[in-house]
Scaffold this motif. Sequence first.
Motif, PDB file in Angstrom:
ATOM      1  N   TYR A  36       0.850  -1.181   0.000  1.00  0.00           N
ATOM      2  CA  TYR A  36       0.000   0.000   0.000  1.00  0.00           C
ATOM      3  C   TYR A  36       0.892   1.240   0.000  1.00  0.00           C
ATOM      4  O   TYR A  36       2.001   1.228   0.532  1.00  0.00           O
ATOM      5  CB  TYR A  36      -0.878   0.041   1.253  1.00  0.00           C
ATOM      6  CG  TYR A  36      -2.090  -0.858   1.224  1.00  0.00           C
ATOM      7  CD1 TYR A  36      -1.997  -2.196   1.628  1.00  0.00           C
ATOM      8  CD2 TYR A  36      -3.333  -0.375   0.814  1.00  0.00           C
ATOM      9  CE1 TYR A  36      -3.116  -3.020   1.614  1.00  0.00           C
ATOM     10  CE2 TYR A  36      -4.453  -1.188   0.807  1.00  0.00           C
ATOM     11  CZ  TYR A  36      -4.332  -2.501   1.206  1.00  0.00           C
ATOM     12  OH  TYR A  36      -5.454  -3.316   1.196  1.00  0.00           O
ATOM     13  N   GLN A  38       0.840   5.453   1.035  1.00  0.00           N
ATOM     14  CA  GLN A  38       0.134   6.491   1.796  1.00  0.00           C
ATOM     15  C   GLN A  38       0.770   7.833   1.522  1.00  0.00           C
ATOM     16  O   GLN A  38       1.947   8.054   1.828  1.00  0.00           O
ATOM     17  CB  GLN A  38       0.174   6.177   3.296  1.00  0.00           C
ATOM     18  CG  GLN A  38      -0.616   7.158   4.135  1.00  0.00           C
ATOM     19  CD  GLN A  38      -0.536   6.851   5.626  1.00  0.00           C
ATOM     20  OE1 GLN A  38       0.466   6.362   6.126  1.00  0.00           O
ATOM     21  NE2 GLN A  38      -1.618   7.133   6.342  1.00  0.00           N
ATOM     22  N   GLY A  43      -5.446   8.392   3.311  1.00  0.00           N
ATOM     23  CA  GLY A  43      -5.556   6.977   3.607  1.00  0.00           C
ATOM     24  C   GLY A  43      -4.623   6.163   2.744  1.00  0.00           C
ATOM     25  O   GLY A  43      -3.810   6.697   1.997  1.00  0.00           O
ATOM     26  N   LEU A  44      -4.739   4.857   2.848  1.00  0.00           N
ATOM     27  CA  LEU A  44      -3.869   3.957   2.105  1.00  0.00           C
ATOM     28  C   LEU A  44      -4.508   3.567   0.787  1.00  0.00           C
ATOM     29  O   LEU A  44      -5.710   3.326   0.705  1.00  0.00           O
ATOM     30  CB  LEU A  44      -3.595   2.692   2.931  1.00  0.00           C
ATOM     31  CG  LEU A  44      -2.464   2.779   3.952  1.00  0.00           C
ATOM     32  CD1 LEU A  44      -2.848   3.690   5.100  1.00  0.00           C
ATOM     33  CD2 LEU A  44      -2.113   1.396   4.465  1.00  0.00           C
ATOM     34  N   GLN A  45      -3.652   3.482  -0.214  1.00  0.00           N
ATOM     35  CA  GLN A  45      -4.108   3.059  -1.534  1.00  0.00           C
ATOM     36  C   GLN A  45      -3.366   1.791  -1.924  1.00  0.00           C
ATOM     37  O   GLN A  45      -2.138   1.717  -1.791  1.00  0.00           O
ATOM     38  CB  GLN A  45      -3.836   4.168  -2.560  1.00  0.00           C
ATOM     39  CG  GLN A  45      -4.278   3.840  -3.969  1.00  0.00           C
ATOM     40  CD  GLN A  45      -3.959   4.956  -4.947  1.00  0.00           C
ATOM     41  OE1 GLN A  45      -3.309   5.939  -4.616  1.00  0.00           O
ATOM     42  NE2 GLN A  45      -4.425   4.806  -6.172  1.00  0.00           N
ATOM     43  N   LEU A  46      -4.108   0.808  -2.423  1.00  0.00           N
ATOM     44  CA  LEU A  46      -3.475  -0.445  -2.804  1.00  0.00           C
ATOM     45  C   LEU A  46      -2.651  -0.266  -4.071  1.00  0.00           C
ATOM     46  O   LEU A  46      -3.142   0.246  -5.084  1.00  0.00           O
ATOM     47  CB  LEU A  46      -4.543  -1.508  -3.041  1.00  0.00           C
ATOM     48  CG  LEU A  46      -4.009  -2.889  -3.429  1.00  0.00           C
ATOM     49  CD1 LEU A  46      -3.301  -3.546  -2.245  1.00  0.00           C
ATOM     50  CD2 LEU A  46      -5.144  -3.788  -3.926  1.00  0.00           C
ATOM     51  N   LYS A  49      -1.164  -6.673  -5.102  1.00  0.00           N
ATOM     52  CA  LYS A  49      -1.327  -7.762  -4.142  1.00  0.00           C
ATOM     53  C   LYS A  49      -0.984  -9.098  -4.795  1.00  0.00           C
ATOM     54  O   LYS A  49      -1.118  -9.263  -6.013  1.00  0.00           O
ATOM     55  CB  LYS A  49      -2.750  -7.804  -3.591  1.00  0.00           C
ATOM     56  CG  LYS A  49      -3.820  -8.158  -4.621  1.00  0.00           C
ATOM     57  CD  LYS A  49      -5.202  -8.183  -3.950  1.00  0.00           C
ATOM     58  CE  LYS A  49      -6.288  -8.540  -4.959  1.00  0.00           C
ATOM     59  NZ  LYS A  49      -7.645  -8.542  -4.329  1.00  0.00           N
ATOM     60  N   PHE A  90       3.805   0.758   2.607  1.00  0.00           N
ATOM     61  CA  PHE A  90       3.601  -0.265   3.613  1.00  0.00           C
ATOM     62  C   PHE A  90       3.418  -1.626   2.952  1.00  0.00           C
ATOM     63  O   PHE A  90       2.604  -1.778   2.037  1.00  0.00           O
ATOM     64  CB  PHE A  90       2.372   0.038   4.468  1.00  0.00           C
ATOM     65  CG  PHE A  90       2.508   1.239   5.336  1.00  0.00           C
ATOM     66  CD1 PHE A  90       2.024   2.472   4.933  1.00  0.00           C
ATOM     67  CD2 PHE A  90       3.125   1.147   6.575  1.00  0.00           C
ATOM     68  CE1 PHE A  90       2.142   3.590   5.742  1.00  0.00           C
ATOM     69  CE2 PHE A  90       3.250   2.259   7.394  1.00  0.00           C
ATOM     70  CZ  PHE A  90       2.765   3.481   6.966  1.00  0.00           C
ATOM     71  N   PHE A 105       0.688  -5.135   9.116  1.00  0.00           N
ATOM     72  CA  PHE A 105       1.521  -4.193   8.382  1.00  0.00           C
ATOM     73  C   PHE A 105       2.940  -4.152   8.918  1.00  0.00           C
ATOM     74  O   PHE A 105       3.193  -4.344  10.116  1.00  0.00           O
ATOM     75  CB  PHE A 105       0.940  -2.774   8.480  1.00  0.00           C
ATOM     76  CG  PHE A 105      -0.285  -2.557   7.644  1.00  0.00           C
ATOM     77  CD1 PHE A 105      -1.547  -2.799   8.158  1.00  0.00           C
ATOM     78  CD2 PHE A 105      -0.181  -2.088   6.341  1.00  0.00           C
ATOM     79  CE1 PHE A 105      -2.683  -2.595   7.390  1.00  0.00           C
ATOM     80  CE2 PHE A 105      -1.306  -1.876   5.564  1.00  0.00           C
ATOM     81  CZ  PHE A 105      -2.563  -2.134   6.094  1.00  0.00           C
TER      82      PHE A 105
ATOM     83  N   ASN B   1     -10.648   4.102  -3.395  1.00  0.00           N
ATOM     84  CA  ASN B   1     -10.847   4.134  -1.958  1.00  0.00           C
ATOM     85  C   ASN B   1     -11.495   5.422  -1.508  1.00  0.00           C
ATOM     86  O   ASN B   1     -11.791   5.618  -0.357  1.00  0.00           O
ATOM     87  CB  ASN B   1      -9.520   3.916  -1.262  1.00  0.00           C
ATOM     88  CG  ASN B   1      -8.516   5.002  -1.538  1.00  0.00           C
ATOM     89  OD1 ASN B   1      -8.843   6.009  -2.160  1.00  0.00           O
ATOM     90  ND2 ASN B   1      -7.299   4.837  -1.099  1.00  0.00           N
ATOM     91  N   PHE B  91      -7.949   4.539  11.028  1.00  0.00           N
ATOM     92  CA  PHE B  91      -8.413   4.286   9.668  1.00  0.00           C
ATOM     93  C   PHE B  91      -9.431   3.162   9.666  1.00  0.00           C
ATOM     94  O   PHE B  91      -9.280   2.172  10.380  1.00  0.00           O
ATOM     95  CB  PHE B  91      -7.252   3.877   8.759  1.00  0.00           C
ATOM     96  CG  PHE B  91      -6.266   4.969   8.506  1.00  0.00           C
ATOM     97  CD1 PHE B  91      -5.135   5.098   9.296  1.00  0.00           C
ATOM     98  CD2 PHE B  91      -6.467   5.877   7.468  1.00  0.00           C
ATOM     99  CE1 PHE B  91      -4.211   6.119   9.061  1.00  0.00           C
ATOM    100  CE2 PHE B  91      -5.562   6.897   7.229  1.00  0.00           C
ATOM    101  CZ  PHE B  91      -4.439   7.019   8.028  1.00  0.00           C
ATOM    102  N   GLY B 106     -10.401   4.415   4.105  1.00  0.00           N
ATOM    103  CA  GLY B 106     -10.839   5.797   4.195  1.00  0.00           C
ATOM    104  C   GLY B 106      -9.669   6.715   4.479  1.00  0.00           C
ATOM    105  O   GLY B 106      -8.548   6.259   4.707  1.00  0.00           O
ATOM    106  N   PRO B 107      -9.915   8.029   4.509  1.00  0.00           N
ATOM    107  CA  PRO B 107      -8.845   9.007   4.706  1.00  0.00           C
ATOM    108  C   PRO B 107      -8.363   9.099   6.147  1.00  0.00           C
ATOM    109  O   PRO B 107      -7.354   9.739   6.414  1.00  0.00           O
ATOM    110  CB  PRO B 107      -9.476  10.323   4.256  1.00  0.00           C
ATOM    111  CG  PRO B 107     -10.934  10.123   4.520  1.00  0.00           C
ATOM    112  CD  PRO B 107     -11.213   8.693   4.259  1.00  0.00           C
TER     113      PRO B 107
END
Lengths: 115, 114
Positions: A36, A38, A43-46, A49, A90, A105, B1, B91, B106-107
Amino acid sequence: AQSVTQLGSHVSVSEGALVLLRCNYSSSVPPYLFWYVQYPNQGLQLLLKYTTGATLVKGINGFEAEFKKSETSFHLTKPSAHMSDAAEYFCAVTPFSGGYNKLIFGAGTRLAVHP
Amino acid sequence: NAGVMQNPRHLVRRRGQEARLRCSPMKGHSHVYWYRQLPEEGLKFMVYLQKENIIDESGMPKERFSAEFPKEGPSILRIQQVVRGDSAAYFCASSPAGGPDTQYFGPGTRLTVL
């Protein structure tokens, strides 16, 4: 028990250089592995995977990672860094037990890209 | 997301007050996970919920913390009598099912305890 170790809390590369972010995992069962990203205050973005099948996984933004069972590794690479790649990355593992996806994580690697 | 909504984005509380953090999952998602990120650390799993059920709360502190995901409305993470050590980013993530489906984050809500 599962765990993730990310070697190097900070990595700095020049724009256009290879990006290599290291991730080693420990898992008693076949793992599912994730990377992920950030960006600050988000937030986290994939990115990508691995679940089963091909061990070289391609993700978004030109990133890819290779699952190496013998080395218990899942390193993230990108051939040529862009300034926009500066973020925190991450690595995560899930044992996928009980039918759900509790992510474990690593501590993260902050990538800096300089001109 | 971007579809996972969390509010408030920033929350300031004094020691001893209550904090309520809300998470609206993406449309069609009935599985919610909560994670906590302490400063300079990775995310740590707290709790996993399905509609009206807590499935795994192994990462939740035993006291002061609770979570719910009612049939209607958002998932709520509630922290009673906050202490300075609760200051963190919280989160939530949602997925359509409980398998290895991607979790969409989410943010976050950044809680500061004074």
